[in-house]
Scaffold this active site. Structure first.
Site, mmCIF file in Angstrom:
data_model
loop_
_atom_site.group_PDB
_atom_site.id
_atom_site.type_symbol
_atom_site.label_atom_id
_atom_site.label_comp_id
_atom_site.label_asym_id
_atom_site.label_seq_id
_atom_site.Cartn_x
_atom_site.Cartn_y
_atom_site.Cartn_z
ATOM 1 N N ASP A 31 0.850 -1.196 0.000
ATOM 2 C CA ASP A 31 0.000 0.000 0.000
ATOM 3 C C ASP A 31 0.884 1.245 0.000
ATOM 4 O OD1 ASP A 31 -3.223 0.511 0.999
ATOM 5 O OD2 ASP A 31 -1.818 2.192 1.092
ATOM 6 N N ILE A 32 0.499 2.229 -0.788
ATOM 7 C CA ILE A 32 1.292 3.448 -0.928
ATOM 8 C C ILE A 32 1.226 4.312 0.340
ATOM 9 C CG2 ILE A 32 -0.483 5.000 -1.890
ATOM 10 C CD1 ILE A 32 1.571 5.697 -4.106
ATOM 11 N N ASN A 87 -12.849 -3.356 2.574
ATOM 12 C CA ASN A 87 -13.732 -2.204 2.727
ATOM 13 C C ASN A 87 -14.663 -2.210 1.521
ATOM 14 O OD1 ASN A 87 -12.414 -1.228 5.051
ATOM 15 N ND2 ASN A 87 -10.865 -0.204 3.822
ATOM 16 N N GLN A 94 -14.015 2.529 1.470
ATOM 17 C CA GLN A 94 -13.460 2.107 0.176
ATOM 18 C C GLN A 94 -13.222 3.337 -0.702
ATOM 19 O OE1 GLN A 94 -15.832 -0.674 -2.135
ATOM 20 N NE2 GLN A 94 -14.091 -1.219 -3.428
ATOM 21 N N SER A 95 -12.024 3.414 -1.256
ATOM 22 C CA SER A 95 -11.676 4.549 -2.114
ATOM 23 C C SER A 95 -11.255 4.108 -3.507
ATOM 24 C CB SER A 95 -10.565 5.391 -1.477
ATOM 25 O OG SER A 95 -9.405 4.611 -1.278
ATOM 26 N N HIS A 100 -10.207 -5.420 -3.213
ATOM 27 C CA HIS A 100 -8.853 -5.704 -2.712
ATOM 28 C C HIS A 100 -8.949 -6.063 -1.242
ATOM 29 C CE1 HIS A 100 -9.713 -1.390 -2.500
ATOM 30 N NE2 HIS A 100 -9.055 -1.395 -1.354
ATOM 31 N N LEU A 101 -8.144 -7.032 -0.874
ATOM 32 C CA LEU A 101 -8.065 -7.463 0.522
ATOM 33 C C LEU A 101 -6.845 -6.788 1.146
ATOM 34 C CD1 LEU A 101 -9.253 -9.382 2.669
ATOM 35 C CD2 LEU A 101 -7.654 -11.125 1.857
ATOM 36 N N HIS A 102 -7.092 -6.014 2.196
ATOM 37 C CA HIS A 102 -5.975 -5.422 2.932
ATOM 38 C C HIS A 102 -5.399 -6.493 3.857
ATOM 39 C CE1 HIS A 102 -6.928 -0.998 2.328
ATOM 40 N NE2 HIS A 102 -8.102 -1.515 2.029
HETATM 41 P P1 AMP Z 1 -9.646 1.288 0.202
HETATM 42 O O1 AMP Z 1 -9.696 2.646 0.864
HETATM 43 O O2 AMP Z 1 -10.098 0.150 1.046
HETATM 44 O O3 AMP Z 1 -10.351 1.352 -1.138
HETATM 45 O O4 AMP Z 1 -8.117 1.012 -0.066
HETATM 46 C C1 AMP Z 1 -7.427 1.609 -1.123
HETATM 47 C C2 AMP Z 1 -5.980 1.594 -0.741
HETATM 48 O O5 AMP Z 1 -5.230 1.809 -1.914
HETATM 49 C C3 AMP Z 1 -5.572 2.688 0.250
HETATM 50 O O6 AMP Z 1 -5.061 2.088 1.422
HETATM 51 C C4 AMP Z 1 -4.534 3.493 -0.524
HETATM 52 O O7 AMP Z 1 -3.477 3.930 0.294
HETATM 53 C C5 AMP Z 1 -4.073 2.495 -1.560
HETATM 54 N N1 AMP Z 1 -3.549 3.052 -2.796
HETATM 55 C C6 AMP Z 1 -4.096 4.029 -3.556
HETATM 56 N N2 AMP Z 1 -3.341 4.254 -4.644
HETATM 57 C C7 AMP Z 1 -2.311 3.376 -4.591
HETATM 58 C C8 AMP Z 1 -1.186 3.105 -5.431
HETATM 59 N N3 AMP Z 1 -0.974 3.779 -6.576
HETATM 60 N N4 AMP Z 1 -0.309 2.154 -5.036
HETATM 61 C C9 AMP Z 1 -0.508 1.469 -3.891
HETATM 62 N N5 AMP Z 1 -1.554 1.667 -3.066
HETATM 63 C C10 AMP Z 1 -2.437 2.613 -3.401
#
Ligand code: AMP
Ligand code: ZN
Length: 114
Positions: A31-32, A87, A94-95, A100-102
């Protein structure tokens, strides 16, 4: 592949990421913006926006996400306590709308989550 999807592009290596695992079905990357010392996102190559978009045919794929999380947690010595989280929906945080599974580990986690 959804050509507008960030995680489809990461899976296709069109956008760089720190990949830690991949096979024909899944890919996983760091994760970034990590929320724990280990924070990995494990994605199906197949594009689903969220869990409710999966169907009975996807059951093995959904199970494999969790099994890969357990494998990575074991390899990284996280068995004292790690968390796997989907999420689903903006109300749950969720963003990115590619399922995706964290996998989070390496620190103490409180319950209930925020
Ligand atoms: P969610 O909020 O559950 O949808 O998780 C999305 C995740 O993606 C967040 O934890 C972000 O930090 C991560 N994320 C967004 N853009 C990138 C990227 N380019 N590379 C790696 N992780 C990312
Ligand atoms: Zn996608």
């Amino acid at each position: 592949m959804d050509s507008n999807c960030l995680f489809c592009k990461i899976g296709a290596k069109q956008i760089p990421a720190k990949l830690v695992y991949e096979d024909d079905d899944l890919f996983a990357f760091e994760d970034i913006s990590p929320q724990a010392p280990t924070h990995i996102l494990i994605c199906p190559r197949k594009h689903f926006a969220a869990l409710q978009d999966a169907h009975q045919d996807d059951a093995a794929l959904l199970g494999k996400l969790q099994l890969v999380a357990a494998k990575l947690a074991t390899e990284r010595d996280l068995l004292a306590g790690y968390r796997t989280v989907f999420n689903n929906g903006s109300g749950a945080g969720q963003s990115v709308f590619h399922l995706h599974l964290h996998l989070l580990g390496g620190r103490h986690f409180r319950w209930p989550p925020g």
